[in-house]
Design an enzyme around this catalytic site. Structure first.
Site, PDB file in Angstrom:
ATOM      1  CG  HIS A  98      -2.018  -1.132   0.961  1.00 48.76           C
ATOM      2  ND1 HIS A  98      -3.091  -0.911   0.082  1.00 48.76           N
ATOM      3  CD2 HIS A  98      -2.169  -2.271   1.573  1.00 48.76           C
ATOM      4  CE1 HIS A  98      -3.830  -1.880   0.458  1.00 48.76           C
ATOM      5  NE2 HIS A  98      -3.216  -2.758   0.888  1.00 48.76           N
ATOM      6  CB  ALA A 129      -4.843 -15.841  -4.474  1.00 46.08           C
ATOM      7  CG  LEU A 148      -0.572 -14.737  -5.369  1.00 43.97           C
ATOM      8  CD1 LEU A 148      -0.481 -16.323  -5.564  1.00 43.97           C
ATOM      9  CD2 LEU A 148       0.791 -14.259  -4.692  1.00 43.97           C
ATOM     10  CD  GLU A 207      -6.730  -3.548 -12.023  1.00 43.82           C
ATOM     11  OE1 GLU A 207      -7.064  -4.285 -10.761  1.00 43.82           O
ATOM     12  OE2 GLU A 207      -5.970  -4.030 -12.542  1.00 43.82           O
ATOM     13  CG  ASP A 219      -0.389  -5.703  -8.296  1.00 45.99           C
ATOM     14  OD1 ASP A 219       0.483  -5.655  -7.432  1.00 45.99           O
ATOM     15  OD2 ASP A 219      -1.651  -5.799  -8.146  1.00 45.99           O
TER      16      ASP A 219
HETATM   17  C1  GLA Z   1      -2.877  -4.294  -5.174  1.00 41.75           C
HETATM   18  C2  GLA Z   1      -2.696  -3.184  -6.097  1.00 41.75           C
HETATM   19  C3  GLA Z   1      -1.352  -2.614  -5.837  1.00 41.75           C
HETATM   20  C4  GLA Z   1      -0.993  -2.231  -4.522  1.00 41.75           C
HETATM   21  C5  GLA Z   1      -1.301  -3.648  -3.579  1.00 41.75           C
HETATM   22  C6  GLA Z   1      -1.018  -3.143  -2.113  1.00 41.75           C
HETATM   23  O1  GLA Z   1      -2.106  -5.405  -5.450  1.00 41.75           O
HETATM   24  O2  GLA Z   1      -3.169  -3.590  -7.410  1.00 41.75           O
HETATM   25  O3  GLA Z   1      -1.350  -1.768  -6.739  1.00 41.75           O
HETATM   26  O4  GLA Z   1      -1.671  -0.939  -3.956  1.00 41.75           O
HETATM   27  O5  GLA Z   1      -2.633  -3.867  -3.581  1.00 41.75           O
HETATM   28  O6  GLA Z   1       0.404  -2.719  -1.763  1.00 41.75           O
END
Ligand code: GLA
Length: 385
Positions: free
Chosen positions: A39, A133, A135, A170, A182
């Protein structure tokens, strides 16, 4: 023993079944496990993810009629749309969790809006990264679609540009206010390394994972959709904290610019929830840098301590852990081969990750039981053939 079919072969076969002809190519994009820095991405901070050996394959072929057809093997479903008519599904009450096709269509929509010549595309999707999950299965879909669309239309591959477009898909199409981590991990990671990312500049540094260290992913089996309101609420609380800090320090743009002392000085200007969320972020933001240094120095004990501290902060200040995550993390830490463990990804269920001595991985996994896997750091998106 049953033969395990690779996702790329599954995608090829699903393509032929769904569309009645042979695909022109296959692309692959990995899921990721975040080692530390949770986060922090949407607060302009640092993150340290690595791509895993599980991901999403897309068998594809170009179309010249402006249509997008997509088949998802996991859902046994085919969707079809005119690319020029795609419109964001944000806040569509019929799809509160984000329909799988929204991630495909959103990526194509974002590429097209950026002026890229995506004329039309047939794509079949198969994967082995568990959905929902923590990932990054949705980022893997976006980036695998982007890799396919670029190959189909002969667009040069630019990992960080495609990650940005995936994030836009997204944020603006699906309606999840996620950060860049991600998509960037899925697009830009390299074999054998974790990727330290400065989410303000998008500067990256490859961090080798020592052979003696393994990452074990432990799945609680609890699934919660990121598109649920909790994630967006966390982000909103961070923005309230920044607004409060700016009343005494107008140069601050993000929690990246706030240290612990400044946060305390501004505490009276913000609500208690905003303070607690900001407390996590302000302390978490440096941990990826410290963990990268610990891994570079081969100091796995120090790396493990940082992971433990991250979990405590996510549990006590960010409120994104769960009883299942706390239990699996505590269990993991009880094994002698484990250096540290924490929840990974957004939280609210999903997976935890443990740093484990490579020599003890199999014994560790037997001891933890349930659904676990270990992965070496994998490469980011690429064409399979
Ligand atoms: C998800 C979001 C990321 C990040 C994480 C928490 O995976 O897609 O951008 O904020 O939560 O670290």
């Amino acid at each position: 023993m049953a033969t395990v079919t690779a996702p790329s072969d599954q995608a090829r076969a699903a393509f032929a079944d769904a569309f009645g002809y042979v695909s022109g190519g296959v692309a692959w994009a990995p899921g990721r496990v975040n080692l530390i820095g949770e986060h922090t991405d949407y607060n302009d901070g640092f993150v340290l993810p690595m791509a895993i050996e599980r991901g999403v394959s897309t068998a594809f072929a170009q179309r010249d009629d402006g249509r997008l057809q997509a088949h998802a093997l996991a859902f046994g479903e085919t969707r079809d749309a005119a690319i020029a008519e795609l419109t964001p599904e944000v806040n569509d009450p019929r799809n509160p969790g984000g329909h799988w096709f929204a991630y495909v269509a959103g990526m194509v929509w974002a590429m097209r809006r950026a002026g890229l010549p995506v004329g039309g595309l047939d794509v079949a999707i198969a994967g082995d990264v568990p959905i929902g999950a923590g990932l990054a299965s949705s980022a893997a879909v976006e980036i695998a679609v982007a890799r396919a669309a670029c190959a189909a239309a002969s667009i040069a591959w630019n990992a960080s540009a495609m990650a940005r477009l995936g994030q836009q898909a997204e944020n603006e199409f699906v309606g999840v206010s996620c950060g860049i981590m991600d998509q960037l991990a899925s697009a830009a990671c390299e074999d054998g390394h974790a990727l330290l990312v400065d989410c303000r500049s998008l500067a990256t540094r490859l961090v080798p994972i020592p052979e003696e260290a393994s990452l074990v992913v432990m799945d609680t089996g609890v699934r919660r959709s990121l598109a649920g309101s909790e994630y967006n609420e966390r982000r909103a609380a961070c923005e309230r904290a920044v607004a409060a800090v700016r009343t005494i320090a107008p140069d601050v743009h993000a929690l990246r610019d706030v240290d612990a002392a400044l946060l305390e000085r501004a505490r009276g200007a913000m609500d208690e929830v905003a303070y607690r969320r900001a407390h996590h972020v302000v302390h978490e933001i440096r941990r990826p840098l410290d963990m990268a240094d610990a891994l570079d120095a081969g100091d796995l004990a120090a790396a493990g301590r940082l992971m433990n501290a991250s979990h405590a902060s996510l549990r006590d200040f960010y409120d994104v852990s769960s009883p299942e995550l706390d239990a699996i993390v505590a269990l993991a830490r009880g094994h002698a081969a484990c250096f540290g463990a924490r929840l990974t990804g957004a939280g609210f269920g999903g997976c935890a990750v443990a740093l484990v001595a490579s020599s003890g991985v199999e014994e560790f996994r037997r001891y933890v039981g349930g659904s676990t896997f270990s992965s070496r750091p994998a490469a980011g998106a690429h064409l399979v053939e």
